[in-house]
Write a protein that holds these residues in place. Structure first.
Motif, mmCIF file in Angstrom:
data_model
loop_
_atom_site.group_PDB
_atom_site.id
_atom_site.type_symbol
_atom_site.label_atom_id
_atom_site.label_comp_id
_atom_site.label_asym_id
_atom_site.label_seq_id
_atom_site.Cartn_x
_atom_site.Cartn_y
_atom_site.Cartn_z
ATOM 1 N N GLN A 99 50.486 74.919 -31.046
ATOM 2 C CA GLN A 99 51.574 74.335 -31.845
ATOM 3 C C GLN A 99 52.946 74.658 -31.254
ATOM 4 N N VAL A 100 53.074 75.909 -30.775
ATOM 5 C CA VAL A 100 54.345 76.294 -30.146
ATOM 6 C C VAL A 100 54.593 75.414 -28.916
ATOM 7 N N SER A 101 53.521 75.196 -28.149
ATOM 8 C CA SER A 101 53.680 74.416 -26.918
ATOM 9 C C SER A 101 53.820 72.914 -27.192
ATOM 10 N N SER A 102 53.670 72.518 -28.459
ATOM 11 C CA SER A 102 53.838 71.095 -28.792
ATOM 12 C C SER A 102 55.302 70.728 -28.965
ATOM 13 N N ILE A 103 56.155 71.724 -29.096
ATOM 14 C CA ILE A 103 57.576 71.442 -29.327
ATOM 15 C C ILE A 103 58.212 70.995 -28.006
ATOM 16 N N LYS A 104 58.747 69.801 -28.035
ATOM 17 C CA LYS A 104 59.265 69.167 -26.819
ATOM 18 C C LYS A 104 60.254 70.060 -26.061
ATOM 19 N N GLU A 105 61.208 70.631 -26.788
ATOM 20 C CA GLU A 105 62.232 71.461 -26.132
ATOM 21 C C GLU A 105 61.619 72.696 -25.482
ATOM 22 N N VAL A 106 60.593 73.247 -26.140
ATOM 23 C CA VAL A 106 59.902 74.416 -25.558
ATOM 24 C C VAL A 106 59.252 73.993 -24.244
ATOM 25 N N ARG A 107 58.622 72.830 -24.260
ATOM 26 C CA ARG A 107 57.953 72.344 -23.051
ATOM 27 C C ARG A 107 58.949 72.134 -21.914
ATOM 28 N N GLY A 127 46.931 74.238 -15.694
ATOM 29 C CA GLY A 127 47.517 73.965 -16.997
ATOM 30 C C GLY A 127 46.895 72.751 -17.650
ATOM 31 N N ARG A 128 47.738 72.017 -18.379
ATOM 32 C CA ARG A 128 47.246 70.821 -19.070
ATOM 33 C C ARG A 128 47.927 69.553 -18.543
ATOM 34 N N ASP A 129 49.148 69.742 -18.026
ATOM 35 C CA ASP A 129 49.976 68.589 -17.645
ATOM 36 C C ASP A 129 50.558 68.747 -16.243
ATOM 37 N N ILE A 130 49.884 69.526 -15.407
ATOM 38 C CA ILE A 130 50.426 69.788 -14.067
ATOM 39 C C ILE A 130 50.434 68.504 -13.235
ATOM 40 N N CYS A 131 49.306 67.791 -13.261
ATOM 41 C CA CYS A 131 49.190 66.596 -12.414
ATOM 42 C C CYS A 131 49.880 65.381 -13.018
ATOM 43 N N THR A 132 50.130 65.412 -14.333
ATOM 44 C CA THR A 132 50.757 64.258 -14.972
ATOM 45 C C THR A 132 52.258 64.433 -15.130
ATOM 46 N N TYR A 133 52.704 65.679 -15.310
ATOM 47 C CA TYR A 133 54.110 65.873 -15.663
ATOM 48 C C TYR A 133 54.859 66.917 -14.808
ATOM 49 N N VAL A 134 54.273 68.084 -14.647
ATOM 50 C CA VAL A 134 55.001 69.152 -13.936
ATOM 51 C C VAL A 134 55.142 68.809 -12.452
ATOM 52 N N LEU A 177 40.196 72.741 -32.305
ATOM 53 C CA LEU A 177 41.544 72.554 -32.848
ATOM 54 C C LEU A 177 42.581 72.447 -31.734
ATOM 55 N N ARG A 178 42.427 73.349 -30.735
ATOM 56 C CA ARG A 178 43.382 73.344 -29.620
ATOM 57 C C ARG A 178 43.262 72.062 -28.798
ATOM 58 N N ASP A 179 42.029 71.608 -28.583
ATOM 59 C CA ASP A 179 41.808 70.343 -27.851
ATOM 60 C C ASP A 179 42.576 69.227 -28.544
ATOM 61 N N GLU A 180 42.398 69.189 -29.855
ATOM 62 C CA GLU A 180 42.998 68.146 -30.675
ATOM 63 C C GLU A 180 44.529 68.186 -30.528
ATOM 64 N N ASN A 181 45.077 69.393 -30.660
ATOM 65 C CA ASN A 181 46.524 69.581 -30.521
ATOM 66 C C ASN A 181 47.006 69.263 -29.107
ATOM 67 N N ASP A 182 46.266 69.784 -28.121
ATOM 68 C CA ASP A 182 46.677 69.624 -26.722
ATOM 69 C C ASP A 182 46.654 68.158 -26.281
ATOM 70 N N MET A 183 45.790 67.372 -26.934
ATOM 71 C CA MET A 183 45.677 65.967 -26.523
ATOM 72 C C MET A 183 46.692 65.062 -27.223
ATOM 73 N N HIS A 184 47.362 65.610 -28.231
ATOM 74 C CA HIS A 184 48.288 64.767 -28.984
ATOM 75 C C HIS A 184 49.703 65.303 -29.003
ATOM 76 N N ILE A 187 55.098 65.109 -25.382
ATOM 77 C CA ILE A 187 55.109 65.077 -23.907
ATOM 78 C C ILE A 187 54.147 66.141 -23.399
ATOM 79 N N GLY A 188 53.628 65.897 -22.208
ATOM 80 C CA GLY A 188 52.762 66.893 -21.574
ATOM 81 C C GLY A 188 51.426 67.074 -22.263
ATOM 82 N N SER A 189 50.911 66.034 -22.894
ATOM 83 C CA SER A 189 49.611 66.209 -23.538
ATOM 84 C C SER A 189 48.511 66.215 -22.478
#
Ligand code: DC
Length: 226
Positions: A99-107, A127-134, A177-184, A187-189
């Protein structure tokens, strides 16, 4: 100029163990980007901030000092000068980190830090978004996957070794739960990048997965003539 291998995948897909082994084998710097989000989550808990206090969480992310010191087995993590290597893996941190990592500004702040950590180095970054975003232009892009049950079983064994007391069912639910959060995330899902090579590690021993990944990396290195 730096050479970058990006490895994305869900919790328990084998990223942690495999990226460390590959880093050693290919002489790369290993960067676990989950550490940055876990450190922020730890600071949120330390400061008694609730998950709905978004502005306060962003303030924390803006001001934390996160240092990662590479070590042979587990990278040491310092949060505002304090060693939190163990604490960032706690049940409490794990429960709120997604949930903390879902906050756009934190990301945005953490991505900036992650790019800085890689600057000028040859790295394997997980990570989760290295190839798509970072690092969408990473030299090698891999997406690791494994079945939910296998991922929970691996995490259960890992925790047992680390002395973290969580039942298999608890872990299974927490990963779901984390999968669900991480996929939605806004940004950076967690997503498979269009040009990532997907590797399924279900049913594979670590050595077998390592061999599979090493082959992919060696072939790609030959292709791009590093
Ligand atoms: O890989 P990990 O379990 O240590 O990651 C902790 C959390 O951080 C996870 O719930 C997803 C999030 N994360 C992320 O959103 N983006 C990343 N690049 C790495 C981790």
């Amino acid at each position: 100029m730096s050479f970058i291998i990006g490895i994305d995948g869900p919790a328990g897909s084998g990223k942690g163990t495999l990226t460390k082994l590959i880093a050693k084998k290919f002489g790369l710097t290993h960067i676990d980007t989950g550490i940055t989000y876990r450190a922020v989550a730890k600071a949120v808990l330390d400061n008694n901030i609730k998950l709905d206090e978004k502005e306060k969480i962003i303030e924390i992310a803006r001001n934390v000092d996160i240092q990662i010191v590479p070590e042979e087995n587990v990278d040491k993590v310092f949060l505002n000068g304090k060693d939190v290597t163990q604490d960032i893996r706690s049940k409490e941190v794990t429960a709120i980190v997604s949930q903390v990592s879902s906050i756009k500004e934190v990301r945005l702040l953490m991505v900036e830090l992650q790019r800085k950590l890689a600057k000028g180095k040859n790295v394997i970054m997980e990570g989760r978004d290295i190839c798509t975003y970072v690092f969408p232009n990473a030299d090698i892009k891999i997406y690791l996957k494994a079945s939910l049950e296998e991922r929970a079983r691996r995490r259960f064994e890992e925790n047992k070794q680390k002395g973290i007391n969580m039942s298999y069912e608890e872990i299974l639910e927490s990963i779901k739960l984390r999968d669900e959060n991480d996929m939605h995330k806004e940004i950076g899902s967690l997503q498979v990048a269009e040009d990532s090579i997907v590797v399924d590690t279900t049913g594979l021993e670590i050595e077998q997965s390592l061999e599979k990944l090493s082959k992919i990396i060696e072939e790609r290195i030959k292709e791009i003539k590093i």
